[in-house]
Design a protein around this motif. Structure first.
Motif, PDB file in Angstrom:
ATOM      1  N   PHE A 278      84.408  35.691 125.550  1.00 37.54           N
ATOM      2  CA  PHE A 278      83.402  35.634 124.664  1.00 37.54           C
ATOM      3  C   PHE A 278      82.235  34.996 124.913  1.00 37.54           C
ATOM      4  O   PHE A 278      82.342  34.081 125.576  1.00 37.54           O
ATOM      5  N   LEU A 279      80.919  35.150 124.085  1.00 38.46           N
ATOM      6  CA  LEU A 279      79.851  34.509 124.331  1.00 38.46           C
ATOM      7  C   LEU A 279      79.960  32.928 124.136  1.00 38.46           C
ATOM      8  O   LEU A 279      79.543  32.257 124.931  1.00 38.46           O
ATOM      9  N   GLY A 280      80.735  32.287 123.036  1.00 37.53           N
ATOM     10  CA  GLY A 280      80.708  31.038 122.718  1.00 37.53           C
ATOM     11  C   GLY A 280      79.316  30.557 122.123  1.00 37.53           C
ATOM     12  O   GLY A 280      78.430  31.386 121.871  1.00 37.53           O
ATOM     13  N   ASP A 281      79.685  29.844 121.315  1.00 38.34           N
ATOM     14  CA  ASP A 281      78.403  29.190 120.538  1.00 38.34           C
ATOM     15  C   ASP A 281      76.929  28.774 121.135  1.00 38.34           C
ATOM     16  O   ASP A 281      75.998  29.195 120.839  1.00 38.34           O
ATOM     17  N   GLY A 282      77.354  28.676 122.712  1.00 36.49           N
ATOM     18  CA  GLY A 282      76.100  28.247 123.546  1.00 36.49           C
ATOM     19  C   GLY A 282      75.345  29.564 123.827  1.00 36.49           C
ATOM     20  O   GLY A 282      74.215  29.808 123.683  1.00 36.49           O
TER      21      GLY A 282
END
Length: 326
Positions: A192-196
């Motif tokens: 997943f992308l993640g929050d960053g």
């Protein structure tokens, strides 16, 4: 241009492979749960590859184009702030208030840079608000395979077409970076992308949209069309949660796209949202030279239509459950 795009595609693709290996080694996994839309534990934080690619682009363009150096510098500082707080949150969850404060600081940095470059207070205010809104919308809407990245890819292409010079190259770098990441996230998510990553993408779109308003003036209103799918889904879902006095800042699966994905699957929903946005981008390209009042009228019609679709999708799952029970 082709070499430029290829470079950022390769940085993102190679970076995603390394990020996935790192996430597995550090056990940085998103596990299934009632606030998640996936069914298996999946590594997160792959968006760092897009962040690195965009930083390479920002530095390269600042060195290449001295006339844009200060504005690119402010853009880059804000970008680093948003991406950094998101990546820290990917490793160790941070309070929502702290993340929002950093987003506001990033918005202020961009706003000050725009004010210094253009001397336009309204445009500076737009820069600040755009960062707050789009950074969080991309975080909210990053809930199923490929959705946030494919939408960013389409918008980046639209921005590359609308902008010129160094900023068109920066938008192209974002599109190429998203293309490099997307195969690892769609149709099956291996990371997943993640929050960053999601926050960084949202910031880039906010910054590039502000530059479009700086260079194109009122014609930049056309960008509201391809933003409609995310703006309506995120905005109406947030409003509903606030009205119902829910903890709106916490993760959830109440968005229309999430309800629809539980019925038809991630792939169909992502492709449907992409079709909507690609259509609005095409309309923007064809009608851009027409009077701005037409852009406003089309935006009103498009957002009303999107709101009706949101309302129907938001109720689809409960209707199917009710019918099944009977």
């Amino acid at each position: 241009m082709l070499l430029w795009l290829l470079l950022h595609f390769l940085i993102a693709a190679a970076g995603t492979l390394l990020a996935r290996r790192y996430a597995l080694q550090r056990d940085l996994l998103d596990h299934p749960g009632e606030r998640r839309s996936h069914q298996v534990a999946t590594p997160r934080g792959g968006g760092i590859a897009i962040v690195v690619a965009m930083l390479v682009a920002i530095v390269a363009l600042a060195l290449r184009d001295p006339s844009q150096r200060w504005l690119l510098g402010g853009f880059g500082v804000g970008f680093v702030l948003v991406a950094a707080v998101g990546m820290v949150d990917d490793h160790r969850p941070l309070p929502a208030s702290l993340r929002l404060a950093v987003h506001a600081l990033a918005g202020m940095v961009l706003a000050i840079s725009v004010q210094m470059a253009a001397g336009n207070s309204w445009l500076s205010a737009m820069a600040f608000l755009s960062v707050i809104v789009l950074t969080n919308i991309w975080n909210f809407m990053d809930g199923i395979n490929g959705l946030a990245t494919s939408q960013a890819l389409l918008l980046a292409l639209a921005l590359a077409w609308l902008l010129g010079g160094s900023w068109a190259l920066l938008a192209g770098a974002l599109a190429a970076s998203c293309t490099g990441f997307l195969p690892f996230n769609f149709p099956r998510a291996r990371i997943f992308l993640g929050d960053g990553g999601s926050g960084g993408i949202g910031y880039c779109l906010a910054g590039l949209g502000t530059i479009a308003a700086l260079t194109e003036g009122a014609a930049a209103l056309w960008l509201l069309l391809p933003l409609s799918a995310f703006m309506v889904d995120a905005g109406l879902t947030l409003l509903k949660r606030v009205v119902q006095r829910e903890r709106w800042w916490e993760a959830h699966t109440r968005h229309a796209y999430q309800a629809w994905a539980r019925v038809v699957g991630h792939t169909r929903v992502t492709l449907a949202y992409a079709s909507w946005t690609a259509t609005t981008v095409a309309v923007m390209i064809v009608l851009r030279s027409t009077p701005v009042v037409l852009a406003l009228a089309l935006c009103v019609v498009t957002y009303l239509a999107a709101s009706v679709v949101w309302w129907r999708l938001e109720r689809m799952e409960s209707h199917i459950k009710t019918t099944g029970d009977k």
